[in-house]
Design a protein around this motif. Structure first.
Motif, mmCIF file in Angstrom:
data_model
loop_
_atom_site.group_PDB
_atom_site.id
_atom_site.type_symbol
_atom_site.label_atom_id
_atom_site.label_comp_id
_atom_site.label_asym_id
_atom_site.label_seq_id
_atom_site.Cartn_x
_atom_site.Cartn_y
_atom_site.Cartn_z
ATOM 1 N N ILE A 198 -69.570 -34.896 -16.102
ATOM 2 C CA ILE A 198 -67.971 -34.854 -15.818
ATOM 3 C C ILE A 198 -67.572 -36.043 -15.287
ATOM 4 N N TYR A 199 -68.253 -36.880 -14.580
ATOM 5 C CA TYR A 199 -67.658 -38.331 -13.858
ATOM 6 C C TYR A 199 -67.346 -39.321 -15.333
ATOM 7 N N VAL A 200 -68.394 -39.357 -16.291
ATOM 8 C CA VAL A 200 -67.861 -40.152 -17.293
ATOM 9 C C VAL A 200 -66.905 -39.514 -18.143
ATOM 10 N N GLY A 201 -66.801 -38.360 -18.492
ATOM 11 C CA GLY A 201 -65.891 -37.679 -19.176
ATOM 12 C C GLY A 201 -64.478 -37.979 -18.761
ATOM 13 N N LEU A 202 -64.422 -37.616 -17.361
ATOM 14 C CA LEU A 202 -63.049 -38.133 -16.656
ATOM 15 C C LEU A 202 -62.575 -39.548 -16.807
ATOM 16 N N THR A 203 -63.438 -40.172 -16.474
ATOM 17 C CA THR A 203 -63.373 -41.664 -16.614
ATOM 18 C C THR A 203 -62.651 -42.123 -18.090
ATOM 19 N N VAL A 204 -63.427 -41.682 -18.970
ATOM 20 C CA VAL A 204 -62.889 -41.957 -20.193
ATOM 21 C C VAL A 204 -61.547 -41.504 -20.831
ATOM 22 N N LEU A 205 -61.454 -40.286 -20.357
ATOM 23 C CA LEU A 205 -60.076 -39.598 -20.515
ATOM 24 C C LEU A 205 -58.842 -40.075 -19.915
ATOM 25 N N LEU A 206 -59.240 -40.530 -18.571
ATOM 26 C CA LEU A 206 -58.245 -41.363 -17.884
ATOM 27 C C LEU A 206 -57.819 -42.610 -18.455
ATOM 28 N N GLY A 207 -58.894 -43.308 -18.958
ATOM 29 C CA GLY A 207 -58.726 -44.756 -19.599
ATOM 30 C C GLY A 207 -57.704 -44.622 -21.059
ATOM 31 N N ILE A 208 -58.282 -43.533 -21.733
ATOM 32 C CA ILE A 208 -57.364 -43.320 -23.007
ATOM 33 C C ILE A 208 -55.767 -42.860 -22.468
ATOM 34 N N LEU A 209 -55.685 -41.944 -21.357
ATOM 35 C CA LEU A 209 -54.422 -41.709 -21.038
ATOM 36 C C LEU A 209 -53.342 -42.899 -20.500
ATOM 37 N N LEU A 210 -54.092 -43.768 -20.019
ATOM 38 C CA LEU A 210 -53.426 -44.861 -19.265
ATOM 39 C C LEU A 210 -52.999 -45.937 -20.147
ATOM 40 N N VAL A 211 -53.659 -45.973 -21.425
ATOM 41 C CA VAL A 211 -53.332 -46.728 -22.636
ATOM 42 C C VAL A 211 -52.184 -46.221 -23.397
ATOM 43 N N VAL A 212 -52.369 -44.760 -23.378
ATOM 44 C CA VAL A 212 -51.240 -43.987 -24.042
ATOM 45 C C VAL A 212 -49.761 -44.194 -23.206
ATOM 46 N N PHE A 213 -49.875 -44.347 -21.725
ATOM 47 C CA PHE A 213 -48.987 -44.278 -21.269
ATOM 48 C C PHE A 213 -48.502 -45.813 -20.584
ATOM 49 N N GLY A 214 -48.998 -46.797 -21.760
ATOM 50 C CA GLY A 214 -48.653 -48.232 -21.647
ATOM 51 C C GLY A 214 -49.134 -49.224 -21.143
ATOM 52 N N MET A 215 -50.314 -48.983 -20.324
ATOM 53 C CA MET A 215 -51.355 -49.824 -19.820
ATOM 54 C C MET A 215 -51.966 -50.731 -20.821
#
Length: 493
Positions: A198-215
């Protein structure tokens, strides 16, 4: 009695594995150093030093045949479990600060110690005055220390204990965040694996979304690591205020998720919604965030004259950040109004859900205290009645209630004692209570001269060393560390 002797061989084995993991993880920062044209030598040498130390610890010989009970001398009992936690965190901190020392990024030991402890305990307080001038590889390691400490690297080690022939239930009980012992799976190693999935999965998901949102990808990796760890280290001097409103709202969502009990998150992913909403702690967690955020929004909008959306965004962000002990900031809450500063100060003590990566007292302890206090009034009126305390529809035993009340009292005593110590060391009243509250609760920003727009660089070396110890005590739930200072722990029987 032989059985009362502490068995140091499994302790050395576990610490060895932890140091090996730490050393290898240091090397994951080398690609960032090479990509940005920086020297990778500090991370290379620090990782090598850590791996060599791990190898030396692994080779500690077996204890004398007749000094320990059979079976094999790799059994972990209660005392070994607590010693492993304490010594593991000590080892992780001592070796985790090597990249800072080798590079000269933080050449003084008190500063490097404070930064490393703040990372490993996911506190987020920093001694860096200008974050953005430092090498990217070392800033990545700084973020990674929080991700390592987020769930507790020892839980990860529990997942590989079968390979070592060591049982880990005592270790998990000593390290797993929060007072609950909910299991996702009957076998403790399987539980640890599910938690980390769960911990790794949510970390990866957030990283991808942050890139999508412009980071940028680099900053997305760093902020994904520190958000899911509820740590708060940022690669920007302005913290989360440096990014767009969309990114700030995304961070709010994942800070909130990081503050939820991981058992509840697991049940959510399995779509067991009836079990999810049985959690009284989750209901209290959501309700508290909504009530405080709406109240702050109304007051900030009225006092500052900011647009309603910005007032709401700053209010919800700071509310979630403080309750989950993440420590990201988008606004100086100490500049809103004295009454709002006091509310934010109180949030430093709350914490999010037990079984999450957050620090602080935890919602469930506060909930037990409030419920039991309310029931005590009913018991006074009806002294002959048996009125049990219930959580999630189940009766809470007297032993658990006593343990929680002892924890709360000890937490308060430590806060008062620590604030006095900091005052003696030269801090003014507001800064002393702010630094103590934020360090013991592993939050990051406090009040006074350690507020959201300040840092801890100006503090003296004795203060930094003292606060480093306080951060470890807070991260390990007080009892885990303080029990080592009692004579009962060291008695042979």
């Amino acid at each position: 009695m032989a059985g009362g002797l502490i068995n140091f061989r499994p302790i050395a084995r576990v610490v060895s594995v932890l140091l090996l993991i730490i050393g290898v993880l240091m090397w994951t920062g080398i690609p960032f150093s090479l990509y940005y044209g920086e020297t990778p030598l500090p991370l290379l040498y620090a990782g090598l030093s850590t791996v060599v130390a791990a190898a030396l610890l692994w080779m500690i010989p077996r204890a004398p045949r007749d000094s320990l009970p059979r079976p094999a001398d790799l059994t972990i009992r209660k005392r070994e479990g607590y010693l492993i936690v304490a010594l593991s965190w000590t080892a992780m901190v001592l070796f985790g600060m090597l990249p800072y020392l080798y590079s000269g990024m933080l050449p003084k030991v008190p500063d490097a110690l404070f930064e490393t402890v703040s990372g490993m305990t996911t506190t987020g307080a920093s001694t860096l005055t200008d974050i953005e001038i430092h090498p990217r590889g070392l800033l990545y390691w700084r973020s990674l220390t929080q991700w390592i400490g987020g769930m507790g690297i020892i839980v990860l080690t529990v997942a590989i204990f079968p390979l070592l022939g060591i049982g880990g239930i005592e270790l998990f009980a000593a390290e797993a965040p929060g007072p609950t012992s909910d299991k996702l799976h009957p076998r403790i190693s399987e539980t640890a694996k599910r938690l980390w999935f769960i911990y790794v999965g949510l970390t990866v998901l957030l990283g991808i979304l942050l890139v999508v949102f412009g980071m940028s990808p680099y900053e997305a990796i760093n902020h994904a690591l520190t958000t899911m760890a509820t740590g708060g280290f940022s690669t920007r001097n302005a913290s989360a205020a440096a990014f767009s409103p969309a990114i700030q709202y995304l961070l709010v969502l994942f800070m909130f998720l990081a503050g939820v009990n991981y058992t509840v998150l697991y049940l959510s992913f399995k779509r067991r919604w009836s079990q999810v909403w049985q959690s009284d702690e989750l209901k209290a967690y959501v309700s508290l965030i909504v009530v405080v955020a709406l109240f702050l929004t109304a007051r900030v909008w009225y006092i500052t004259g900011l647009p309603l959306e910005e007032s709401f965004r700053d209010s919800i962000f700071q509310t979630v950040s403080l309750i989950t002990t993440t420590g990201f900031v988008t606004a100086d809450y100490t500049g809103w109004a004295p009454s709002l500063t006091m509310i934010c100060f109180v949030l430093l003590f709350v914490g999010a859900c037990a079984g999450s990566t957050s620090g602080g007292i935890k919602i469930i302890r506060n909930l037990v205290f409030l419920k039991n206090s309310y029931l005590e009034f009913r018991r006074i009126v009806h002294p002959q009645a048996i009125i049990p305390l219930r959580l999630n529809g189940q009766i809470v035993s007297g032993r658990i209630i006593t343990h929680i009340f002892n924890f709360l009292l000890l937490y308060l005593i430590l806060f008062v004692f620590g604030s006095i110590v900091l005052s003696v060391l030269g801090l003014d009243f507001l800064t002393a209570i702010g630094a103590m509250a934020t360090s013991l609760g592993n939050v990051g920003p406090g009040i006074g001269n350690v507020g959201p727009m300040d840092n801890f660089a100006w503090l003296s070396a004795p203060v930094k060393i003292f606060l480093s110890f306080v951060m470890i005590v807070g991260r390990l739930e007080v009892f885990t560390v303080l029990v080592l200072f009692t004579p009962y722990f060291w008695r042979l029987n």
